[in-house]
Scaffold this active site. Sequence first.
Site, short mmCIF file in Angstrom:
data_model
loop_
_atom_site.label_atom_id
_atom_site.label_comp_id
_atom_site.label_asym_id
_atom_site.label_seq_id
_atom_site.Cartn_x
_atom_site.Cartn_y
_atom_site.Cartn_z
N CYS A 350 0.79 -1.23 0.00
CA CYS A 350 0.00 0.00 0.00
C CYS A 350 0.83 1.29 0.00
O CYS A 350 0.48 2.21 -0.75
CB CYS A 350 -1.06 0.00 1.10
SG CYS A 350 -0.67 -0.90 2.58
N ARG A 379 7.21 -11.00 5.11
CA ARG A 379 6.86 -10.86 6.53
C ARG A 379 7.61 -11.91 7.33
O ARG A 379 7.75 -13.04 6.89
CB ARG A 379 5.35 -11.02 6.73
CG ARG A 379 4.57 -9.95 6.00
CD ARG A 379 3.09 -10.04 6.21
NE ARG A 379 2.43 -9.11 5.31
CZ ARG A 379 1.10 -8.98 5.18
NH1 ARG A 379 0.30 -9.74 5.92
NH2 ARG A 379 0.59 -8.12 4.34
N GLN A 397 0.88 -11.01 -3.27
CA GLN A 397 -0.54 -10.70 -3.14
C GLN A 397 -1.12 -10.33 -4.49
O GLN A 397 -0.45 -9.70 -5.30
CB GLN A 397 -0.72 -9.51 -2.19
CG GLN A 397 -0.23 -9.80 -0.79
CD GLN A 397 -0.43 -8.60 0.12
OE1 GLN A 397 -0.14 -7.47 -0.25
NE2 GLN A 397 -0.94 -8.85 1.30
N ASP A 399 -2.92 -7.94 -5.18
CA ASP A 399 -3.31 -6.76 -4.42
C ASP A 399 -3.84 -5.66 -5.32
O ASP A 399 -3.50 -5.58 -6.50
CB ASP A 399 -2.05 -6.24 -3.69
CG ASP A 399 -2.40 -5.48 -2.43
OD1 ASP A 399 -3.59 -5.42 -2.06
OD2 ASP A 399 -1.46 -4.94 -1.80
N HIS A 401 -5.34 -1.30 -4.71
CA HIS A 401 -5.80 -0.24 -3.83
C HIS A 401 -6.71 0.67 -4.62
O HIS A 401 -6.34 1.16 -5.69
CB HIS A 401 -4.61 0.51 -3.21
CG HIS A 401 -3.81 -0.39 -2.33
ND1 HIS A 401 -2.69 -1.05 -2.76
CD2 HIS A 401 -4.03 -0.80 -1.05
CE1 HIS A 401 -2.22 -1.82 -1.78
NE2 HIS A 401 -3.02 -1.68 -0.74
N LYS A 484 -12.18 -5.23 7.94
CA LYS A 484 -12.16 -5.94 6.67
C LYS A 484 -13.22 -7.03 6.60
O LYS A 484 -13.72 -7.50 7.62
CB LYS A 484 -10.78 -6.53 6.41
CG LYS A 484 -10.19 -7.26 7.61
CD LYS A 484 -8.75 -7.70 7.32
CE LYS A 484 -8.25 -8.63 8.40
NZ LYS A 484 -7.13 -9.44 8.03
N HIS A 530 -8.31 -1.64 0.39
CA HIS A 530 -7.27 -2.61 0.09
C HIS A 530 -8.02 -3.91 -0.19
O HIS A 530 -8.85 -4.31 0.62
CB HIS A 530 -6.35 -2.87 1.28
CG HIS A 530 -5.80 -1.63 1.95
ND1 HIS A 530 -4.44 -1.44 2.08
CD2 HIS A 530 -6.39 -0.56 2.53
CE1 HIS A 530 -4.23 -0.29 2.74
NE2 HIS A 530 -5.40 0.26 3.02
#
Length: 670
Positions: A350, A379, A397, A399, A401, A484, A530
């Site tokens: 992000c 991570r 991910q 992902d 945004h 979420k 997200h």
Amino acid sequence: MTQVKLPDGSIRDLPAGASALDVARDISEGLARTAVAAKVDGVVCDLATTLPDECEVALLTPRDGESMEILRHSAAHILAQAVRRLHGEQVQYCIGPALMDDFQYGFYYDFDLGDAKITDDDLKAIEAEMKKIVKEKLPIAREDLSAADAKAKLAGLGQHYKIEMIDDMSSEEQAAGIALYTQGEFTDMCRGPHLQTTGQLGKGFKLLSVAGAYWRGDEANKMLTRIYGNAFFDKKELAAHLAKLEEAKKRDHRIIGKEMDLFLLDEKVGPGMPMWLPKGAVLRTELEAWLRGLLTKAGYSMVYSPQIGKLDLYRTSGHYPYYKDSQFPPITFEDEGHEDDGFLLRPMNCPHHVQMFKHGQHSYRDLPLRYAEFGQVYRWEQSGELNGLTRVRAFTQDDAHIFCTPEQLEAEIESCVALVQTIFETLDLTDYSVRISLRDPDSDKYVGSDENWELAEENIRHVVKKLGLDYVEQIGEAAFYGPKIDFVVTDCIGREWQLGTVQVDYNLPERFDISYIGSDNTAHRPVMIHRAPLGSFERFIGILIEHFAGDFPLWLAPTQVAVLPVSEKYDDYAQQVTQQLRDAGLRVDFDHTSDKVGAKIRRATLAKIPYMVILGEKEAEAQTVAARGRKAGDLGVMSIADFVEALAQERDTQGETSLIPAKIADEPAE
RNA sequence: GCUUCUGUAGCUCAGUGGUAGAGCGCGUCCUUGGUAAGGACGAGGUCAUGGGUUCAAGUCCCAUCAGAAGCUCCA
């Protein structure tokens, strides 16, 4: 006089002070022997319970669902008794419940063993002792005491954990009294109910594993020894359960991944850092290509950004230093003269995307902006958490945004949820649950104002209710910047994993101070979503491997067609067919071995290749292929063009239709 | 991270303190075949790594690394 109404409506009169067991005896001796417990006015209790003057009684036998919980609970007690017999008075009991929803286990008991140690090898001895206790057919008796008396008695038995449990009860609970259950020399505090005798446990139980567990589930407390087992009324049910566990293990993505050469976890590269081998890379490539198509249709733009960023970026976002323990350590320079204080391997995408948004000016007319990236993140998961592809330290991910106005927010959330649902449905992943993850107001691990949080949580609830989704709310599961909607699926051995997620965030826009120009010609704060429908490719593909047991639909199958010449004499023709199939975009393996065709078919079948073509003299002459489906068997002879067309259709429609006779589609999966 | 267990050929696994094994896979040769296993021969090992005990360690002990089950954690 006790008057009892039975479930069939009949009424029986028994002497005053009669127990539920007396009711059973009154009906038949056989029932009295097999009955496990009773339901008196709707409450499950021991058979020995004295009945009120007038009541409804249902006797529970092994056939009743509610009996199983009692059986397993009593099994836990018998386990505790056996452990104390073998390891002496120093053994303290903690908790030992029945598990009714667990895939593997039926009960456990937690012990503080003092100096003693129990290992896997000891389980057999404990199990043998349990069998002895079953043979002894010890009556199980309940005794109700005041809290003070119970504590005195437990103190005499040296059971300090139980005393702690009483001390932690509310005054009402304490006033209601404490029940102790005794079987033979063994006494334990317990709500009950229990079996009549230890003999009723029978032979359908087994101890399965020994593990550690923190007292009260708190890491700060002592680690206890937990023994897991399972119990059934029937030995055959136990055997069936154990067989089911074996079957499930064969679906395990770690096993199938090895068998099919899909991915590699190599300790030289690092734990939790999966590498996609050529066949697994196909899964990833196909999924990515498909998703890109869906994203384009949904108005997303693909972006790319680096996998590291300056530390300061993550100070702004709030990732650093608050989540320091779960990140790789920063990359810093030891020598003087660098202006930068260091870089971080990104734990999330992000911040990069926010900076991309920030780089230009945005009018309200431009919104929503949807930046999508298949971004790799890192991570530092605890070593004990790593698990195949489902919990890793380096992952990608799917992902994106979304930057939008507050007015656009709910419609955007809805379309994100719709996207997740489309993806799950296409992949036949229908068995998932929806969870709304909210913040824990008492925790300090969240950023942003209370108003922002309340607003975001309200947005999410509103959408989920509007869409009519079945969901559960979980406090304390939110991301640090916002609540979420999570899509949770279960793996082959019953563990739950979060896949897709849609998160609402009012906070990062504030922290990064991003804005758009509204119709009133002043700056406004956008809201961020997200979202990651798959979650991560690694975890998602892990679950997908288990879901299909490696038997992927044609469009995903790493190898789609095996070309099997009947003998080497037809290699030339087989080569020609192979090329034609490849020209049609199919992934083909040409079996060059000198095995007989039966062995080739067997190998291709075990390799879970969806289609085979068998090529011999007849096919070479007629320029045809003898097609075979992995599940459907012989599909007959057809022209190369017809075969290609059928497969192309099945692939391009993601298996929804197939020109190849319905018999393939109708064939039950193995 | 914590508790317990495990680590031997590419894979699945045997292996009593005394010369390293099997099946599958792999390679070569024979066989040239018709819808789930043709045959023969062969190559392949730092017994996870590092210490220790012992005349002698794959085997016993300790540490480390990695994996498994569970607990805790998962922004």
